[in-house]
Write a protein that holds these residues in place. Structure first.
Motif, PDB file in Angstrom:
ATOM      1  N   SER A   1      -7.314  -4.076  -5.775  1.00  0.00           N
ATOM      2  CA  SER A   1      -7.960  -3.788  -4.484  1.00  0.00           C
ATOM      3  C   SER A   1      -9.025  -4.828  -4.143  1.00  0.00           C
ATOM      4  O   SER A   1      -9.352  -5.031  -2.963  1.00  0.00           O
ATOM      5  CB  SER A   1      -8.588  -2.386  -4.517  1.00  0.00           C
ATOM      6  OG  SER A   1      -9.711  -2.351  -5.392  1.00  0.00           O
ATOM      7  N   VAL A   2      -9.564  -5.485  -5.166  1.00  0.00           N
ATOM      8  CA  VAL A   2     -10.538  -6.553  -4.933  1.00  0.00           C
ATOM      9  C   VAL A   2      -9.834  -7.821  -4.473  1.00  0.00           C
ATOM     10  O   VAL A   2     -10.319  -8.551  -3.603  1.00  0.00           O
ATOM     11  CB  VAL A   2     -11.357  -6.818  -6.217  1.00  0.00           C
ATOM     12  CG1 VAL A   2     -12.256  -8.038  -6.035  1.00  0.00           C
ATOM     13  CG2 VAL A   2     -12.190  -5.596  -6.584  1.00  0.00           C
ATOM     14  N   ARG A   3      -8.679  -8.078  -5.059  1.00  0.00           N
ATOM     15  CA  ARG A   3      -7.964  -9.320  -4.772  1.00  0.00           C
ATOM     16  C   ARG A   3      -7.135  -9.234  -3.496  1.00  0.00           C
ATOM     17  O   ARG A   3      -6.993 -10.209  -2.776  1.00  0.00           O
ATOM     18  CB  ARG A   3      -7.059  -9.659  -5.954  1.00  0.00           C
ATOM     19  CG  ARG A   3      -6.334 -10.975  -5.817  1.00  0.00           C
ATOM     20  CD  ARG A   3      -5.608 -11.341  -7.106  1.00  0.00           C
ATOM     21  NE  ARG A   3      -4.919 -12.612  -6.984  1.00  0.00           N
ATOM     22  CZ  ARG A   3      -4.231 -13.194  -7.961  1.00  0.00           C
ATOM     23  NH1 ARG A   3      -4.144 -12.581  -9.145  1.00  0.00           N
ATOM     24  NH2 ARG A   3      -3.641 -14.352  -7.758  1.00  0.00           N
ATOM     25  N   TYR A   4      -6.566  -8.047  -3.226  1.00  0.00           N
ATOM     26  CA  TYR A   4      -5.700  -7.881  -2.064  1.00  0.00           C
ATOM     27  C   TYR A   4      -6.258  -6.832  -1.121  1.00  0.00           C
ATOM     28  O   TYR A   4      -7.079  -5.997  -1.502  1.00  0.00           O
ATOM     29  CB  TYR A   4      -4.288  -7.456  -2.518  1.00  0.00           C
ATOM     30  CG  TYR A   4      -3.725  -8.269  -3.652  1.00  0.00           C
ATOM     31  CD1 TYR A   4      -3.478  -9.632  -3.496  1.00  0.00           C
ATOM     32  CD2 TYR A   4      -3.445  -7.673  -4.880  1.00  0.00           C
ATOM     33  CE1 TYR A   4      -2.964 -10.379  -4.550  1.00  0.00           C
ATOM     34  CE2 TYR A   4      -2.940  -8.416  -5.942  1.00  0.00           C
ATOM     35  CZ  TYR A   4      -2.702  -9.768  -5.775  1.00  0.00           C
ATOM     36  OH  TYR A   4      -2.209 -10.503  -6.813  1.00  0.00           O
ATOM     37  N   GLN A   5      -5.783  -6.870   0.104  1.00  0.00           N
ATOM     38  CA  GLN A   5      -6.193  -5.882   1.103  1.00  0.00           C
ATOM     39  C   GLN A   5      -5.217  -4.705   1.059  1.00  0.00           C
ATOM     40  O   GLN A   5      -4.249  -4.646   1.807  1.00  0.00           O
ATOM     41  CB  GLN A   5      -6.207  -6.510   2.497  1.00  0.00           C
ATOM     42  CG  GLN A   5      -6.669  -5.560   3.598  1.00  0.00           C
ATOM     43  CD  GLN A   5      -6.523  -6.177   4.980  1.00  0.00           C
ATOM     44  OE1 GLN A   5      -6.621  -7.385   5.132  1.00  0.00           O
ATOM     45  NE2 GLN A   5      -6.284  -5.326   5.973  1.00  0.00           N
ATOM     46  N   ILE A   6      -5.498  -3.743   0.172  1.00  0.00           N
ATOM     47  CA  ILE A   6      -4.606  -2.596   0.004  1.00  0.00           C
ATOM     48  C   ILE A   6      -4.919  -1.554   1.074  1.00  0.00           C
ATOM     49  O   ILE A   6      -6.006  -0.969   1.086  1.00  0.00           O
ATOM     50  CB  ILE A   6      -4.749  -1.978  -1.402  1.00  0.00           C
ATOM     51  CG1 ILE A   6      -4.435  -3.018  -2.486  1.00  0.00           C
ATOM     52  CG2 ILE A   6      -3.839  -0.779  -1.552  1.00  0.00           C
ATOM     53  CD1 ILE A   6      -4.562  -2.496  -3.896  1.00  0.00           C
ATOM     54  N   ASN A   7      -3.988  -1.329   1.975  1.00  0.00           N
ATOM     55  CA  ASN A   7      -4.199  -0.372   3.071  1.00  0.00           C
ATOM     56  C   ASN A   7      -3.861   1.051   2.669  1.00  0.00           C
ATOM     57  O   ASN A   7      -4.394   2.002   3.260  1.00  0.00           O
ATOM     58  CB  ASN A   7      -3.349  -0.774   4.274  1.00  0.00           C
ATOM     59  CG  ASN A   7      -3.840  -2.061   4.912  1.00  0.00           C
ATOM     60  OD1 ASN A   7      -4.991  -2.457   4.738  1.00  0.00           O
ATOM     61  ND2 ASN A   7      -2.966  -2.746   5.644  1.00  0.00           N
ATOM     62  N   ALA A   8      -2.976   1.223   1.700  1.00  0.00           N
ATOM     63  CA  ALA A   8      -2.597   2.568   1.274  1.00  0.00           C
ATOM     64  C   ALA A   8      -1.878   2.490  -0.064  1.00  0.00           C
ATOM     65  O   ALA A   8      -1.147   1.525  -0.333  1.00  0.00           O
ATOM     66  CB  ALA A   8      -1.707   3.253   2.308  1.00  0.00           C
ATOM     67  N   VAL A   9      -2.089   3.511  -0.903  1.00  0.00           N
ATOM     68  CA  VAL A   9      -1.361   3.655  -2.169  1.00  0.00           C
ATOM     69  C   VAL A   9      -0.670   5.017  -2.136  1.00  0.00           C
ATOM     70  O   VAL A   9      -1.325   6.064  -2.165  1.00  0.00           O
ATOM     71  CB  VAL A   9      -2.298   3.571  -3.390  1.00  0.00           C
ATOM     72  CG1 VAL A   9      -1.505   3.821  -4.677  1.00  0.00           C
ATOM     73  CG2 VAL A   9      -3.005   2.223  -3.445  1.00  0.00           C
ATOM     74  N   ALA A  10       0.642   4.992  -2.018  1.00  0.00           N
ATOM     75  CA  ALA A  10       1.421   6.234  -2.009  1.00  0.00           C
ATOM     76  C   ALA A  10       1.578   6.729  -3.440  1.00  0.00           C
ATOM     77  O   ALA A  10       1.881   5.964  -4.347  1.00  0.00           O
ATOM     78  CB  ALA A  10       2.789   6.003  -1.377  1.00  0.00           C
ATOM     79  N   TYR A  11       1.381   8.036  -3.640  1.00  0.00           N
ATOM     80  CA  TYR A  11       1.431   8.567  -4.994  1.00  0.00           C
ATOM     81  C   TYR A  11       2.090   9.941  -5.028  1.00  0.00           C
ATOM     82  O   TYR A  11       2.082  10.689  -4.054  1.00  0.00           O
ATOM     83  CB  TYR A  11       0.023   8.664  -5.587  1.00  0.00           C
ATOM     84  CG  TYR A  11      -0.852   9.699  -4.913  1.00  0.00           C
ATOM     85  CD1 TYR A  11      -0.874  11.026  -5.345  1.00  0.00           C
ATOM     86  CD2 TYR A  11      -1.661   9.361  -3.833  1.00  0.00           C
ATOM     87  CE1 TYR A  11      -1.674  11.976  -4.722  1.00  0.00           C
ATOM     88  CE2 TYR A  11      -2.461  10.287  -3.210  1.00  0.00           C
ATOM     89  CZ  TYR A  11      -2.465  11.601  -3.656  1.00  0.00           C
ATOM     90  OH  TYR A  11      -3.250  12.543  -3.027  1.00  0.00           O
ATOM     91  N   ASP A  12       2.654  10.232  -6.189  1.00  0.00           N
ATOM     92  CA  ASP A  12       3.143  11.578  -6.487  1.00  0.00           C
ATOM     93  C   ASP A  12       1.935  12.404  -6.943  1.00  0.00           C
ATOM     94  O   ASP A  12       1.103  11.921  -7.716  1.00  0.00           O
ATOM     95  CB  ASP A  12       4.209  11.484  -7.594  1.00  0.00           C
ATOM     96  CG  ASP A  12       4.727  12.848  -8.012  1.00  0.00           C
ATOM     97  OD1 ASP A  12       4.376  13.847  -7.373  1.00  0.00           O
ATOM     98  OD2 ASP A  12       5.498  12.887  -8.996  1.00  0.00           O
TER      99      ASP A  12
END
Length: 541
Positions: A418-429
């Motif tokens: 998340s520091v290195r990339y622009q993570i907009n969403a993490v889908a999870y079970d």
């Protein structure tokens, strides 16, 4: 006096039979491959309609022998590993037995040599032993020089070329095989080996010899991660000139994936002996059944056409998946927006964290991270017949200390991403997610977690999008071997309404990486900006 078996002569009487003054393979002027061929063609055929005659090598067999045994300018044999792969029932065992005898007591023999045949089970390895013994019994001149020990499936050379040499049939239990010093090894049907332990043990053991040879004769394996598949892929790179390796030779008879599986010309590509000592009628019969019974088609393709096709029907075709294996420029991913899927495995299972990076052309770069507990990794590799331990050494799987998955390690990896990339969403079970939330909170990582249902309703759109992206070549997954395994294992089930989902319970192996990829692609679709109505677009313009 020791005897070899019922009706056998005492060992003290062996080695006294008068030999021919000039053996066929000792004729002056023969090249090294020609000596090998002459020895093989002096051996008897012991079964079938040609029993009682001697072997007559076909042109394709002669070509293989010339490729393997041709000497270099210094008089040495460069080839140290030779792979011969073709469809079943093309005389692999007879050729392997002849070559094993050639290295045991023929022109390729060396004093106190060690010749071994290897296979999945000892019974399978003993098939080569049985063929060798049958040949010896019908060749008095060679038989007179040997002691056959049936109980241990062993042959000892008492005199002449290779005096003091032994042959032994080995099974895939590699634990007791360390310490051997093979001069020649033939691995029969390596494609069915559960792991690479015996192959590696024998391959590394040949280093003590000056002129060793490891020969693999097998129909193709079904999966890319099998050791035979790795050898064939390596050989194809050597053929293409991508790798220069004079010590490795591959002869591959296989039908291309795109070829018509029902046409006789296709059958001949994988069966060089068809219509000769490979029954054309038998192949026709199997082809007819496979054409009418879909469940038999995969086995026909693998065993008869020698294609790398699993006997289980898969969700994604290998050729389509491989067409998406473009290289990923990791340096250009920094700072880019991405969407991720997280499939948390059970305590001892594979955990997958897969990120997808959309570009302006509608394609996705796919970056995968995998985690497994470090304890008992070799045992799990053997259980699943997958080289987790090798992949861990290659950095493709992160091993977590202990016997279970510690969510803290996974949280740390997500936080770093998340520091290195622009993570907009993490889908999870939702399963076990609270433990991960707690760990992420300790890192202070502002990761936007998005729940993703695993039922037909939520997962059907994800399956549709994954299938479409693969079919339209919209992915660049870099050929990650762990993700390749997950794709090869994936099986889809349907509900009465036609909805689909990836089904772990019916998969042939782990599919966690593909589940995470499907969720990541689907969640990226949800975050796409909605297109403006045409009238508003024109007004803004």
């Amino acid at each position: 006096m020791a005897l070899r078996g019922v009706g056998a002569n005492p060992l003290s009487g062996r080695g006294k039979l008068e030999r021919r003054e000039v053996l066929p393979w000792s004729v002056p002027g023969l090249s090294r491959p020609e000596r090998v061929i002459a020895f093989c063609e002096d051996l008897p055929i012991t079964a079938g309609k040609l029993a009682g005659t001697t072997m007559q090598l076909r042109e394709w067999q002669r070509t293989f022998i010339h490729a393997v045994y041709t000497e270099d300018a210094a008089g040495g044999r460069p080839v140290r590993t030779a792979v011969l792969s073709m469809g079943r029932k093309n005389g692999k065992t007879q050729l392997a037995a002849a070559l094993a005898l050639c290295h045991l007591l023929g022109p390729e023999a060396e004093p106190r040599g060690e010749v071994y045949s290897c296979a999945l089970t000892r019974d399978q390895a003993a098939k080569l032993y049985a063929e060798m013994v049958a040949m010896l019994q019908c060749h008095p001149e060679l038989d007179d020089r040997c002691n056959v020990i049936r109980f241990t499936k062993q042959i000892e050379v008492l005199s002449g070329e290779g005096a003091g040499s032994i042959y032994l049939a080995l099974s895939a239990d590699a634990g007791s095989k360390l310490g051997l010093s093979p001069s020649f090894v033939v691995y029969d049907e390596l494609g069915s080996a559960p792991n690479r332990a015996l192959f590696d043990a024998m391959d590394t053991a040949t280093g003590a010899r000056d002129n060793p040879l490891m020969m693999v004769i097998s129909t193709q394996a079904a999966a890319d991660h099998a050791v035979l598949s790795e050898l064939i892929d390596y050989g194809l790179k050597v053929h293409a000139g991508d790798i220069v390796d004079l010590s490795f030779h591959l002869t591959l008879f296989a039908a291309p994936q795109e070829a018509d599986p029902w046409h006789p010309d296709t059958w001949r590509l994988a069966n060089p002996a068809i219509g000769d000592f490979r029954s054309l009628e038998d192949v026709q019969r199997q082809a007819s059944q496979a054409r009418l019974v879909p469940s038999k088609e995969a086995a026909f393709r693998n065993l008869i056409l020698n294609q790398r096709v699993s006997a289980v029907s898969r969700f994604i075709h290998k050729a389509e998946w491989d067409a998406n294996a473009g290289a990923i420029d990791l340096g250009r991913l920094d700072g880019r927006e991405c969407y991720a899927g997280l499939d948390l495995g059970a305590t001892r299972d594979l955990t997958a964290f897969v990120m997808v990076f959309p570009d302006d052309k509608g394609r996705f770069d796919v970056l995968s991270r995998f985690f497994m507990p470090e304890a008992n990794i070799e045992e799990r590799s053997n259980e699943d017949r997958v080289p987790y331990d090798l992949w861990a050494k290659q950095g493709l799987i992160t091993l977590i200390p202990g016997a279970t998955i510690d969510p803290g390690f996974v949280a740390e990896a997500i936080s770093s991403a998340s520091v290195r990339y622009q993570i907009n969403a993490v889908a999870y079970d939702r399963w076990r997610i609270e433990d991960l939330r707690r760990e992420l909170g300790l890192f202070g990582a502002p990761v936007p977690l998005t729940p993703f249902g695993q039922g037909f309703k939520d997962f059907s759109p994800a399956v549709d999008m994954l299938e479409r992206c693969v079919a339209e070549k919209q992915l660049r997954h870099g050929g990650n071997p762990v993700l390749n395994m997950c794709a090869a294992n994936a099986v889809v089930t349907r509900d009465p309404a036609g909805g689909r989902k990836l089904d772990k319970s019916k998969a042939a192996g782990r599919i966690d990486g593909l589940v995470a990829l499907a969720m990541a692609l689907s969640i990226s679709k949800r975050h796409e900006p909605e297109a403006l109505p045409a009238c508003l677009a024109e007004l803004i313009a």
